[in-house]
Design an enzyme around this catalytic site. Structure first.
Site, mmCIF file in Angstrom:
data_model
loop_
_atom_site.group_PDB
_atom_site.id
_atom_site.type_symbol
_atom_site.label_atom_id
_atom_site.label_comp_id
_atom_site.label_asym_id
_atom_site.label_seq_id
_atom_site.Cartn_x
_atom_site.Cartn_y
_atom_site.Cartn_z
ATOM 1 C CG ASN A 47 -0.417 -0.251 2.514
ATOM 2 O OD1 ASN A 47 0.601 -0.922 2.642
ATOM 3 N ND2 ASN A 47 -1.046 0.274 3.539
ATOM 4 C CG ASN A 50 -1.061 11.270 -1.847
ATOM 5 O OD1 ASN A 50 -1.446 12.388 -1.530
ATOM 6 N ND2 ASN A 50 -0.216 11.078 -2.834
ATOM 7 C CB ALA A 51 -0.202 14.271 2.268
ATOM 8 C CE1 TYR A 53 -4.158 11.698 5.553
ATOM 9 C CE2 TYR A 53 -6.317 11.681 6.594
ATOM 10 C CZ TYR A 53 -4.954 11.924 6.663
ATOM 11 O OH TYR A 53 -4.396 12.372 7.823
ATOM 12 C CB CYS A 58 -5.218 -1.407 -1.923
ATOM 13 S SG CYS A 58 -6.523 -0.764 -0.873
ATOM 14 C CD GLU A 60 -5.298 -6.025 -1.552
ATOM 15 O OE1 GLU A 60 -4.822 -4.876 -1.438
ATOM 16 O OE2 GLU A 60 -5.960 -6.565 -0.658
HETATM 17 N N1 THU Z 1 -5.236 -1.738 2.477
HETATM 18 C C1 THU Z 1 -4.694 -2.462 1.450
HETATM 19 O O1 THU Z 1 -3.579 -2.194 0.980
HETATM 20 N N2 THU Z 1 -5.410 -3.500 0.959
HETATM 21 C C2 THU Z 1 -6.636 -3.876 1.423
HETATM 22 O O2 THU Z 1 -7.295 -4.708 0.821
HETATM 23 C C3 THU Z 1 -7.142 -3.298 2.678
HETATM 24 C C4 THU Z 1 -6.518 -2.006 3.065
HETATM 25 C C5 THU Z 1 -4.476 -0.577 2.968
HETATM 26 C C6 THU Z 1 -5.084 0.746 2.563
HETATM 27 C C7 THU Z 1 -4.534 1.653 3.623
HETATM 28 O O3 THU Z 1 -3.260 2.126 3.204
HETATM 29 C C8 THU Z 1 -4.356 0.756 4.829
HETATM 30 O O4 THU Z 1 -4.420 -0.569 4.359
HETATM 31 C C9 THU Z 1 -5.405 0.959 5.905
HETATM 32 O O5 THU Z 1 -6.677 0.869 5.392
#
Ligand code: THU
Length: 144
Positions: A47, A50-51, A53, A58, A60
């Site tokens: 993940n 970014n400032a 938000y 993510c 994935e």
């Molecule tokens: N996050 C992911 O990278 N993948 C997901 O499927 C769930 C959430 C990240 C997004 C954010 O940077 C942090 O987890 C908290 O939500």
């Protein structure tokens, strides 16, 4: 030919390795994702927050971008690990948006593997995470 257990271990290892590179100063929740493509290659993402938000992405999404950029078009399996930056992994199911992102390149039977703090693996078919999904086939039309 490696067996399935070894392949899954490699996928989790790749996800855990990339997780530590997350840029998540706002949530402090580090996520790593690894996907196996149709050529047996593993692509990873973490993940990147970014400032501003909502512009964060993510893990994935990063892994899928890496796969597409490398020419991969099919996800055979995915492994996701996540947890607090300074703590143990907790089980980290993909968010709703990422379930749909995975669906673009994976079918309902494609396995999504999750791991918790004690190393217990939960494996679910994407169809269970995203039932009655809208996918690329939904837009297919009969051609003359
Ligand atoms: N996050 C992911 O990278 N993948 C997901 O499927 C769930 C959430 C990240 C997004 C954010 O940077 C942090 O987890 C908290 O939500």
């Amino acid at each position: 030919m490696r067996n399935e257990t070894e392949a899954l271990a490699s996928l989790f290892e790749a996800a855990a390795d990339v997780r530590v590179r997350a840029h998540a100063p706002y949530s402090n929740f580090f996520v790593g994702a690894a996907i196996l493509d149709e050529e047996g290659r593993i692509h990873v993402g973490c993940n990147v927050e970014n400032a501003a938000y909502p512009q964060g992405t993510c893990a994935e999404a990063g892994a899928i971008s890496a796969m597409v950029a490398a020419g991969g078009r099919r996800i055979l399996a995915a492994a996701i690990v996540g947890g607090p930056a300074d703590g143990d992994e907790i089980q980290c199911p993909p968010c709703g948006g990422c379930r749909q992102r995975l669906r673009e390149f994976a079918g309902e039977m494609t396995s999504v593997h999750l791991r918790d703090a004690v190393g217990t693996v939960t494996s679910l078919p994407l169809g269970e995470l995203l039932p009655l999904s809208f996918g690329p086939e939904s837009l297919e039309r009969d051609r003359p």
